[in-house]
Design an enzyme around this catalytic site. Sequence first.
Site, mmCIF file in Angstrom:
data_model
loop_
_atom_site.group_PDB
_atom_site.id
_atom_site.type_symbol
_atom_site.label_atom_id
_atom_site.label_comp_id
_atom_site.label_asym_id
_atom_site.label_seq_id
_atom_site.Cartn_x
_atom_site.Cartn_y
_atom_site.Cartn_z
ATOM 1 N N HIS A 296 -13.541 -9.635 138.942
ATOM 2 C CA HIS A 296 -13.793 -8.706 137.834
ATOM 3 C C HIS A 296 -13.289 -7.309 138.220
ATOM 4 O O HIS A 296 -12.941 -7.078 139.380
ATOM 5 C CB HIS A 296 -15.295 -8.646 137.499
ATOM 6 C CG HIS A 296 -16.156 -8.208 138.639
ATOM 7 N ND1 HIS A 296 -16.981 -9.069 139.314
ATOM 8 C CD2 HIS A 296 -16.283 -7.009 139.238
ATOM 9 C CE1 HIS A 296 -17.603 -8.400 140.271
ATOM 10 N NE2 HIS A 296 -17.190 -7.157 140.257
HETATM 11 C C1 T46 Z 1 -18.896 -5.766 142.643
HETATM 12 C C2 T46 Z 1 -19.025 -6.696 143.773
HETATM 13 C C3 T46 Z 1 -18.556 -6.118 145.065
HETATM 14 C C4 T46 Z 1 -27.631 -7.386 138.437
HETATM 15 O O1 T46 Z 1 -28.476 -7.759 137.628
HETATM 16 N N1 T46 Z 1 -27.726 -6.128 138.961
HETATM 17 C C5 T46 Z 1 -26.814 -5.666 139.838
HETATM 18 O O2 T46 Z 1 -26.922 -4.505 140.262
HETATM 19 C C6 T46 Z 1 -25.744 -6.524 140.245
HETATM 20 C C7 T46 Z 1 -24.708 -6.015 141.223
HETATM 21 C C8 T46 Z 1 -25.681 -7.771 139.715
HETATM 22 N N2 T46 Z 1 -26.606 -8.196 138.845
HETATM 23 C C9 T46 Z 1 -26.536 -9.578 138.338
HETATM 24 C C10 T46 Z 1 -25.359 -9.854 137.446
HETATM 25 C C11 T46 Z 1 -25.073 -11.296 137.682
HETATM 26 O O3 T46 Z 1 -25.854 -12.066 136.833
HETATM 27 O O4 T46 Z 1 -26.386 -10.441 139.447
HETATM 28 C C12 T46 Z 1 -25.534 -11.529 139.108
HETATM 29 C C13 T46 Z 1 -24.402 -11.649 140.088
HETATM 30 O O5 T46 Z 1 -23.503 -10.553 139.903
HETATM 31 P P1 T46 Z 1 -21.932 -10.683 140.041
HETATM 32 O O6 T46 Z 1 -21.492 -12.029 139.639
HETATM 33 O O7 T46 Z 1 -21.308 -9.547 139.354
HETATM 34 O O8 T46 Z 1 -21.770 -10.541 141.629
HETATM 35 P P2 T46 Z 1 -20.434 -10.350 142.427
HETATM 36 O O9 T46 Z 1 -20.753 -10.581 143.831
HETATM 37 O O10 T46 Z 1 -19.300 -11.108 141.836
HETATM 38 O O11 T46 Z 1 -20.074 -8.786 142.190
HETATM 39 C C14 T46 Z 1 -20.912 -7.796 142.740
HETATM 40 C C15 T46 Z 1 -21.059 -6.676 141.743
HETATM 41 O O12 T46 Z 1 -21.564 -7.178 140.510
HETATM 42 C C16 T46 Z 1 -19.758 -5.975 141.457
HETATM 43 O O13 T46 Z 1 -20.021 -4.742 140.829
HETATM 44 O O14 T46 Z 1 -18.004 -4.927 142.594
HETATM 45 O O15 T46 Z 1 -20.322 -7.239 143.914
#
Ligand code: T46
Length: 394
Positions: A296
């Site tokens: 993303h």
């Molecule tokens: C990024 C990389 C390095 C939340 O509810 N609150 C939060 O602060 C975060 C970060 C995530 N979430 C929820 C959203 C999703 O349902 O946690 C779940 C997993 O998030 P995501 O799939 O976005 O995780 P990554 O590891 O792909 O990405 C994360 C960050 O979201 C993103 O900003 O840059 O780490």
Amino acid sequence: MKERFNFFRKQFAAGKPWLISFIVIDLVCLVAANHLAAKVYLGQHYFSYTYNDYRPIVLIMVLIDIFVTVGFDTLHLVLRRNRKDEIIRSAEHVAVSLVLLAVILFTTKTGASFSRAIVYIAYFIYFILLVCSHTLWKAILQRIIRGSSSSESILLITTDRFVDEGIQELEKKKSKVTDIFLLKNMDRRELEGVQITENVDKIKARICWKYIEKIFIYGIDYQTVPDELIKACSDMGLSIEALGFEYRVMDFKTIANADPKLGALSFLEGKIDIPFSIRRVYWITETEADLHRGFHAHKLNCQLLFCPYGVIDIILDDGLGNEKKITLDEPYKGLLLMPGMWREMVWRKSGSVLCVLASEYYDADEYIRNYDEFITYKKDYIAKRDTLTIWREV
Ligand code: T46
């Protein structure tokens, strides 16, 4: 009022001779307006009073005028304000002065009985003279101030860490920095021929009186620029151009012990190392090797990623066909990531920990999770990047 008075002091320090010239012009206009009003009014009516009886009132008006100018800062950014602001501020000045004078006259019963009518006429004429004389004097002063320096005055807004880079970046654009606004000046930096300040009022006053024409931010998120400064720039009709980078690998300050058993301590300090205000911190743990996450980009969020334990690859894609892999394999190594970069994280070692400091609260709408959408977004962004202007409602 205290705030306005403080700003007046800063304005005075930055543009003393010019600000005094405006005060003198205001007083000349006030006395002239009273003479004209007396001529108009006394010339048409028979009174046993003369203009001499009216003089004490004029003296009170002059004192009130000085008080209002300083206390209410009615000459706020006078040199750079547009016609609409000029009219509003002048009207404010006249209205406040009139109210104060009315209070004094009612409570002391000073002045001849005709004075009230003359006062109204005088303040009306004063308002007209004020707007006209300011407009004329501003046009003259702008030529004098602009004409006296051969090159443009340029302000750079940045942090301690990015000062030198920002200056170099602007030199590449053949722009010489004359003023720097540092969010924090920890090293008490000094540069020859460049004014450095970390005080918002001071820089606002300098932008006005030194006729700063261009403003750039470098290496910081636009949201870090104080609202007050953005508001003042927009009042002066100035835009702020964002220059900078998409990502940056940085080494954190680390205190290592001579005895390795005591470990090492790394640290980051707000405004100095982190060019944005932290709104959120999160970390990813309990991971297996070869875990892939991410996929993303962010529209707004600036982040600082680091891996205090283990090894993690961050694969970045700028949407223009450039890919770069950054390996976070040291606890003192960080990746500063500005918005608009597609990322994938690959865990190279099980148990590796990813820590992230973020400039934004979690907002799912601020993510771009579809790659095609990202490419379109990025193309639009690049098209405007060189003239990226911050116009934020404050
Ligand atoms: C990024 C990389 C390095 C939340 O509810 N609150 C939060 O602060 C975060 C970060 C995530 N979430 C929820 C959203 C999703 O349902 O946690 C779940 C997993 O998030 P995501 O799939 O976005 O995780 P990554 O590891 O792909 O990405 C994360 C960050 O979201 C993103 O900003 O840059 O780490």
